[in-house]
Design a protein around this motif. Structure first.
Motif, PDB file in Angstrom:
ATOM      1  N   GLU A 182       0.706  -1.127   0.050  1.00  0.00           N
ATOM      2  CA  GLU A 182       0.093  -0.119   0.187  1.00  0.00           C
ATOM      3  C   GLU A 182       0.768   1.416  -0.104  1.00  0.00           C
ATOM      4  OE1 GLU A 182      -2.777   0.004   3.290  1.00  0.00           O
ATOM      5  OE2 GLU A 182      -3.572  -1.738   2.477  1.00  0.00           O
ATOM      6  N   LYS A 183       1.956   1.103   0.952  1.00  0.00           N
ATOM      7  CA  LYS A 183       2.844   2.475   1.028  1.00  0.00           C
ATOM      8  C   LYS A 183       3.606   2.487  -0.373  1.00  0.00           C
ATOM      9  CE  LYS A 183       1.232   3.426   4.956  1.00  0.00           C
ATOM     10  NZ  LYS A 183       0.377   4.381   5.113  1.00  0.00           N
ATOM     11  N   GLU A 198       2.676   1.808  -3.428  1.00  0.00           N
ATOM     12  CA  GLU A 198       1.834   2.348  -4.253  1.00  0.00           C
ATOM     13  C   GLU A 198       1.462   3.640  -4.110  1.00  0.00           C
ATOM     14  OE1 GLU A 198      -1.841   0.126  -4.364  1.00  0.00           O
ATOM     15  OE2 GLU A 198      -0.905  -1.670  -5.429  1.00  0.00           O
ATOM     16  N   MET A 199       1.593   4.420  -2.786  1.00  0.00           N
ATOM     17  CA  MET A 199       1.530   5.740  -2.550  1.00  0.00           C
ATOM     18  C   MET A 199       2.412   6.411  -3.122  1.00  0.00           C
ATOM     19  SD  MET A 199      -0.239   5.708   1.172  1.00  0.00           S
ATOM     20  CE  MET A 199      -0.322   7.630   1.350  1.00  0.00           C
ATOM     21  N   ARG A 257       4.132  16.888  -2.001  1.00  0.00           N
ATOM     22  CA  ARG A 257       3.002  17.462  -1.837  1.00  0.00           C
ATOM     23  C   ARG A 257       1.846  16.590  -1.981  1.00  0.00           C
ATOM     24  NH1 ARG A 257       2.172  22.236   0.394  1.00  0.00           N
ATOM     25  NH2 ARG A 257       3.357  23.893  -0.678  1.00  0.00           N
ATOM     26  N   ASP A 258       1.923  15.416  -2.687  1.00  0.00           N
ATOM     27  CA  ASP A 258       0.798  14.352  -2.634  1.00  0.00           C
ATOM     28  C   ASP A 258       0.726  14.097  -1.266  1.00  0.00           C
ATOM     29  OD1 ASP A 258       0.393  15.005  -5.619  1.00  0.00           O
ATOM     30  OD2 ASP A 258       1.465  13.349  -6.315  1.00  0.00           O
ATOM     31  N   LEU A 259       1.781  13.475  -0.761  1.00  0.00           N
ATOM     32  CA  LEU A 259       1.652  12.563   0.513  1.00  0.00           C
ATOM     33  C   LEU A 259       0.925  13.475   1.540  1.00  0.00           C
ATOM     34  CD1 LEU A 259       5.069  10.881   0.713  1.00  0.00           C
ATOM     35  CD2 LEU A 259       2.714   9.691   0.294  1.00  0.00           C
ATOM     36  N   LYS A 260       1.120  14.851   1.418  1.00  0.00           N
ATOM     37  CA  LYS A 260       0.417  15.606   2.384  1.00  0.00           C
ATOM     38  C   LYS A 260      -0.976  15.688   2.262  1.00  0.00           C
ATOM     39  CE  LYS A 260       0.684  20.834   3.935  1.00  0.00           C
ATOM     40  NZ  LYS A 260      -0.506  20.738   4.370  1.00  0.00           N
ATOM     41  N   ALA A 261      -1.412  15.345   1.083  1.00  0.00           N
ATOM     42  CA  ALA A 261      -3.031  15.418   0.840  1.00  0.00           C
ATOM     43  C   ALA A 261      -3.554  13.999   1.021  1.00  0.00           C
ATOM     44  CB  ALA A 261      -3.123  16.220  -0.618  1.00  0.00           C
ATOM     45  N   LYS A 262      -3.017  13.142   0.930  1.00  0.00           N
ATOM     46  CA  LYS A 262      -3.416  11.663   0.714  1.00  0.00           C
ATOM     47  C   LYS A 262      -3.858  11.013   2.274  1.00  0.00           C
ATOM     48  CE  LYS A 262      -1.333   9.780  -3.515  1.00  0.00           C
ATOM     49  NZ  LYS A 262      -0.379   8.904  -4.085  1.00  0.00           N
ATOM     50  N   THR A 263      -4.684  10.317   2.180  1.00  0.00           N
ATOM     51  CA  THR A 263      -5.188   9.653   3.217  1.00  0.00           C
ATOM     52  C   THR A 263      -4.062   8.695   3.615  1.00  0.00           C
ATOM     53  OG1 THR A 263      -7.596   9.948   3.070  1.00  0.00           O
ATOM     54  CG2 THR A 263      -6.935   8.218   4.518  1.00  0.00           C
ATOM     55  N   GLY A 292      -1.090   9.438   4.416  1.00  0.00           N
ATOM     56  CA  GLY A 292       0.373  10.137   4.082  1.00  0.00           C
ATOM     57  C   GLY A 292       0.810  10.837   5.378  1.00  0.00           C
TER      58      GLY A 292
END
Length: 260
Positions: free
Chosen positions: A122-123, A125-126, A190-196, A198
């Motif tokens: 899962e991580k 893929e993130m 930036r993406d990780l800041k917004a993702k559940t 993350g």
């Protein structure tokens, strides 16, 4: 105004005859993207290690969610999960990607190996690296190793919510990368800041202009062990602070002393 989740008060640190930090005040608020910048050797990475609880200051106080921290991270219960992404990724060469990313869970949980593999995937893929769990760090590019270290930093332990990172600390995450690989890493931060799943709050140390501008909302500028400027990233090009102007122009003329 929201209360800081991390606050440093009058933090000082000396290495030998070099006073790296001199009564520094610094606060990080929930949901903030903070950039810590300044010339080399001005204590930026030292601040990250003090926040992470890996290094003790000589003097001053550290508050985590309003509670004073005593000693290092292992000396007491931490009310906030903090993940640190090292400059050189710091992966274990003898372990696979899956074992690196799942290291916390293998060491500190009773989860089955299959469950850990699922959480690792899962991580991965993130961070845009699905299906590479069986590779070794030596088989990855520099940018891929950085992303694997991100996956490890955001790994959560479903058995113990206190292990789950709420704040990430990035130490020069784009150092040594080409411009395209740097952009991938900047976008990912930036993406990780917004993702559940993350991490919605982070502080980043960097010298790279594009990384500063693309990953930070607020900037603190360190020089001679002190915070010389604190402002928003969109103020960089109009600020009258001579140190900030010299830093971003790359000029050898100005108040920042050029060494060598």
């Amino acid at each position: 105004m929201a209360e800081p989740i991390i606050e440093l008060k009058k933090i000082s640190k000396t290495f030998g005859d070099n006073k790296v930090l001199d009564k520094v005040d610094l606060a990080i608020k929930q949901g903030e993207a903070l950039g810590i910048i300044g010339p080399s050797g001005t204590g930026k990475s030292t601040i990250l290690r003090i926040i992470a609880g890996l290094l003790a200051p000589d003097s001053g106080e550290i508050y985590i969610r309003g509670r004073k921290r005593e000693g290092l991270i292992e000396d007491g219960e931490n009310p906030l999960g903090i993940g640190l992404v090292f400059q050189q990724a710091a992966l274990f060469d003898s372990l696979t990607v899956e074992e690196n990313v799942g290291f916390l869970l293998y060491q500190h949980s009773n989860l089955s190996r299959q469950k850990i593999r699922e959480l690792v995937e899962e991580k991965l893929e993130m961070v845009g690296l699905p299906g590479i769990g069986d590779r070794y760090p030596a088989e990855l590019s520099g940018g891929m190793r950085k992303r694997v270290s991100f996956a490890r930093a955001i790994m959560a332990n479903p058995e113990n919510i206190k292990d789950n990172p709420e704040v990430l600390l990035y130490d020069e995450p784009t150092a040594g990368l080409d411009p395209i690989a740097s952009t991938v890493i900047e976008n990912l931060i930036r993406d990780l800041k917004a993702k559940t799943g993350g991490c919605g709050t982070y502080a980043i140390v960097t010298h790279q202009d594009s990384t500063i501008r693309r990953t930070s909302d607020r900037i603190v500028f360190l020089y001679h062990g002190k915070v010389q400027w604190d402002g928003k990233v969109n103020e960089i090009d109009t600020v009258e602070n001579e140190m900030v102007r010299q830093f971003f122009s790359g000029s050898v003329a100005g108040p920042i002393q050029v060494i060598g």
